[in-house]
Design a protein around this motif. Structure first.
Motif, PDB file in Angstrom:
ATOM      1  N   GLN A   1      32.697  53.057  43.467  1.00  0.00           N
ATOM      2  CA  GLN A   1      32.602  53.133  44.598  1.00  0.00           C
ATOM      3  C   GLN A   1      33.510  51.968  45.502  1.00  0.00           C
ATOM      4  N   LEU A   2      34.133  52.022  46.612  1.00  0.00           N
ATOM      5  CA  LEU A   2      35.671  50.255  46.690  1.00  0.00           C
ATOM      6  C   LEU A   2      34.287  49.615  47.372  1.00  0.00           C
ATOM      7  N   GLU A   3      34.376  48.729  46.971  1.00  0.00           N
ATOM      8  CA  GLU A   3      33.358  47.162  46.782  1.00  0.00           C
ATOM      9  C   GLU A   3      33.463  47.064  48.286  1.00  0.00           C
ATOM     10  N   PRO A   4      31.915  46.494  47.949  1.00  0.00           N
ATOM     11  CA  PRO A   4      31.855  45.811  49.544  1.00  0.00           C
ATOM     12  C   PRO A   4      32.336  44.205  49.414  1.00  0.00           C
ATOM     13  N   GLY A   5      33.731  44.038  48.759  1.00  0.00           N
ATOM     14  CA  GLY A   5      34.470  42.443  48.549  1.00  0.00           C
ATOM     15  C   GLY A   5      35.369  42.524  48.461  1.00  0.00           C
ATOM     16  N   VAL A   6      36.967  41.786  47.630  1.00  0.00           N
ATOM     17  CA  VAL A   6      38.030  41.556  47.932  1.00  0.00           C
ATOM     18  C   VAL A   6      37.758  40.484  46.482  1.00  0.00           C
TER      19      VAL A   6
END
Length: 597
Positions: free
Chosen positions: A330-335
Motif C-alpha cells: 500500500q502507498l502509505e498515508p504518510g511521509v
C-alpha cells in the motif's frame, strides 16, 4: 537495540509459559522496528506506541476495518453522534454494560464504562503535569473551557482541577457525553474514533498507580498488557472481561478480498487470538531473519534492503511462495521528512537568506537515489505536506519539494552569500562565520545509509555536515524541545482529513506536532478557516494555498511517500493493512494447522 536471531528466539521462548499450560493458545508474534515511548495515551505521539494503545483502550467510534472508502461506526457508543446545525455541539450516547478489565485499582468490583471516563480522558491532555505532546492539537479543537482550566492550573501553580465541570466536555448523565466547541468543527467525529489517544480511562486507575500509570494501562478493549520490558518485549493477552463483540464489516461490493474476509469471519467473536508478543528489533537484518526463520508470524513494513530478497521483480520469492507467504502492499498515508528547526540560528528564520539555505538543502537532497538505492524502489518523491488517501491530496500536484537540482541549489547559495571565502572547499555564512549543518540521526544501518547519502549530497553543494547519533526516542524528545537543528523522521495520517498533516506547521502546536517550530500568522489563518468550513471548493483552494506556502518557506523537506510491504505466513489469517487507524490484532486469526509440522 541490535538483536540477533538467536536472541529473539530466546525472548519469544521466555514469553511462553503464561499460556502454555492452558492448551494451545493462538499467538501472534512480530517485531517493531522502533521502540515504544509509553503505554499511557496522554503521553504518546509516535506510531508504534499508538499501535499498542488502541488494543487496550476504546473510543466511542471506530473505523470499519474492511470498508474502502473508509467508514466510521459505533464502538462503545450506541449510535452515531448527533450534532447541532452549526457543528458546535456533539452528543454521544455510550452503550451500558461495557466494563473495564479487572484491576486492583477497582478493589474487586466490576467497573462499568460511563460517560465521565471520556470526560476524564480528555481533561488529562490539558493537565500541565502530563506534558502531553497532543495537547497543542487538542487545544485547536477549542473545547469550551478546557484551555482556561489548564491555564488556571498554570497561573495558580496548583494541581489541575478535574472536578470542575466545563461546557466543552461533560457528562449529561451516566451514559451521555457532550462536547461543545467555540467554532464549527464539521469533522469532529474523527477525534471520537481515535482509540489510540482518546480511549476511555478510569480515574481511579490513574490515581492508584500515580507516576507508574504508563506501565499499567487499563481499558475496556480486547487485550490487556501482561508483560513489558521497555524497548525489548511487550506482551498482551485476551482481555477475559471483554464483552461479546462479533466480527462485522462492510467491504465495498467490488472488493473481492474484503468480501471474502467478511464472509469467512462474520459472526466470530472478537478477539480471535489469545496472545500478542511484540519484540523491538531496530536493525532490519535480525528482524528479517526472525521472519524468514519462522520465529515471527508477520513482518510489518518490510525493510527496503530486503525487498529484493523477499519480492524480486515485485513478486514473492519462490522460496517464500513455497511456504505460503503472502504480501500486502500500500502507498502509505504518510511521509518521510527532514525538519529544520525554525529557531536554530543557522537553518531557522524567515529572512530571504535563511529560506534560501533551506531551499538549497532541499534541492540538494537526492530523493530519487534514496528511493532507488536505499528503499529499493519502494516509494515516490513527495510533492507536498498533504498525505496520500487524505482530503486535499492531489497526485497531480508538483512542486520544488519533489525536485533534485544541485545546480539551482548552488545558485541560491551563491545569490544569498553562502560562498567559500577561504578556499578550503566549504561555504561560509553570509557574514563570514563557519557553516556546519548539525544533523541528528540514529545508529541503525538504514539511518547510516541515509546519512551517507545526505553527506554526499551536501558535499556537492560545499556544505559541511556534522552528525549526532542517538536512539529514536531520545531524538524525538530533543526535537520536541527545540534542541535539534536538522532531523529526519516519518509521519502518518491519523484520519482522512488532510489538514491533520498541516499540524506540523501550525504555530500553536510548537513543541507538539509542530516539531519544526514553524510560526507564521498568515499560515495559521489559513488553518483556522479550514477548520470551520465543510469540505468543498473553498476548502480545496485553501489546501492549495497552504501547500504552496509550505513549499516556499521549507520548514520541512518532505521526501518520500513510501510503498509499504507487509508479509505474513499462511497461518496468519484475515490481515488487511489499516489505512489510518492502528488497531487490527482482534480481526485476525491464527490457524495452527497451516504451520509446518
Amino acid at each position: 537495540m541490535r538483536r540477533t536471531l538467536s536472541a529473539l528466539v530466546l525472548v519469544l521462548a521466555a514469553a511462553q509459559p503464561a499460556l502454555a499450560a492452558s492448551g494451545a493458545p493462538k499467538v501472534l508474534r512480530y517485531a517493531f522496528e522502533v521502540a515504544e515511548t509509553s503505554l499511557d495515551p496522554v503521553k504518546v505521539d509516535d506510531l508504534y506506541s499508538r499501535t499498542l494503545t488502541p488494543h487496550i483502550f476504546e473510543a466511542p467510534y471506530k473505523y470499519d476495518h474492511l470498508a474502502r472508502p473508509i467508514k466510521v461506526k459505533p464502538l462503545t457508543a450506541q449510535d452515531m453522534p448527533e450534532h447541532s446545525a452549526d457543528f458546535r455541539t456533539w452528543t454521544v450516547r455510550i452503550r451500558p454494560g461495557i466494563y473495564f478489565q479487572d484491576d486492583p485499582a477497582f478493589k474487586g468490583r466490576r467497573r462499568e464504562l460511563v460517560a465521565q471516563d471520556y470526560v476524564y480522558a480528555y481533561k488529562r491532555f490539558a493537565d500541565p503535569a502530563n506534558k502531553s505532546p497532543i495537547w497543542s492539537g487538542l487545544a485547536e479543537e477549542k473545547l469550551v473551557g478546557l484551555a482556561e482550566l489548564r491555564q488556571q492550573a498554570l497561573d495558580r501553580k496548583q494541581p489541575f482541577d478535574y472536578d470542575r465541570e466545563i461546557e466543552g466536555v461533560r457528562a449529561l448523565d451516566r451514559f451521555t457525553l457532550q462536547f461543545k466547541v467555540e467554532e464549527p468543527r464539521p469533522r469532529f467525529t474523527e477525534n471520537l474514533a481515535g482509540a489510540d489517544l482518546f480511549g476511555a480511562v478510569a480515574r481511579e486507575v490513574v490515581e492508584f498507580y500515580g507516576d507508574q500509570i504508563d506501565a499499567h494501562p487499563v481499558g475496556t478493549g480486547p487485550f490487556k498488557l501482561v508483560q513489558w520490558r521497555r524497548s525489548s518485549l511487550i506482551v498482551f493477552e485476551r482481555n477475559p472481561e471483554y464483552r461479546e463483540v462479533l466480527y462485522d464489516a462492510e467491504p465495498a461490493a467490488d472488493d473481492t478480498e474484503g468480501q471474502a474476509l467478511a464472509a469467512r469471519f462474520k459472526g466470530r467473536r472478537l478477539p480471535m487470538i489469545d496472545r500478542v508478543e511484540v519484540s523491538i528489533i531496530t536493525e532490519q537484518q535480525p528482524r528479517w531473519l526472525a521472519f524468514a526463520g519462522g520465529e515471527a508470524d508477520f513482518i510489518e513494513r518490510l525493510g527496503s534492503e530486503f525487498f529484493n530478497v523477499a519480492m524480486p521483480g515485485g513478486k514473492i520469492a519462490p522460496n517464500l511462495k513455497k511456504k505460503g507467504v503472502r504480501a500486502y502492499q500500500q502507498l502509505e498515508p504518510g511521509v518521510t521528512l527532514s525538519l529544520f528547526n525554525m529557531e536554530d540560528p543557522l537553518v531557522g528564520g524567515y529572512t530571504p537568506d535563511k529560506i534560501a539555505l533551506r531551499r538549497a538543502i532541499g534541492l540538494g537532497m537526492d530523493t530519487r537515489t534514496e528511493i532507488r538505492l536505499i528503499r529499493n524502489g519502494q516509494g515516490v518523491p513527495t510533492q507536498s505536506p498533504i498525505l496520500p488517501h487524505t482530503s486535499g491530496y492531489d497526485p497531480g500536484f508538483k512542486s520544488e519539494v519533489g525536485d533534485y537540482d544541485p545546480a539551482r541549489a548552488k545558485a541560491l547559495l551563491d545569490m544569498y552569500g553562502y560562498v567559500d571565502r577561504d578556499g578550503d572547499g566549504w561555504r561560509e555564512q553570509p557574514h563570514g562565520a563557519p557553516l556546519t549543518l548539525h544533523v541528528a540521526t540514529q545508529p541503525t544501518q538504514r539511518d547510516r545509509q541515509l546519512a551517507e547519502l545526505f553527506k554526499k549530497n551536501m558535499d556537492v553543494l560545499g556544505l559541511r555536515v556534522d552528525f549526532q547519533f542517538a536512539q529514536w526516542p531520545e531524538n524525538m524528545k530533543a526535537a520536541r524541545s527545540g534542541k535539534l537543528a536538522i532531523w529526519s523522521l516519518g509521519s502518518s495520517a491519523a484520519g482522512s482529513d488532510g489538514q491533520g498533516a498541516l499540524a506540523r506547521l501550525d504555530g500553536r502546536q510548537v513543541g507538539g506536532q509542530n516539531i519544526a517550530r514553524f510560526k507564521l500568522p498568515a499560515f495559521d489563518a489559513i488553518l483556522e478557516r479550514m477548520r470551520v468550513i465543510e469540505d468543498g471548493p473553498e476548502r480545496d483552494a485553501l489546501f492549495l494555498q497552504a501547500k504552496r506556502m509550505a513549499v516556499a518557506y521549507m520548514p520541512y523537506k518532505w521526501r518520500v511517500n513510501r510503498i509499504l510491504t507487509d508479509l505474513s505466513y499462511p497461518w496468519l489469517v484475515g490481515y488487511r493493512r489499516p489505512v489510518f487507524w492502528q488497531e487490527w490484532w482482534h480481526y485476525v486469526d491464527i490457524d495452527d494447522s497451516q504451520r509446518p509440522k
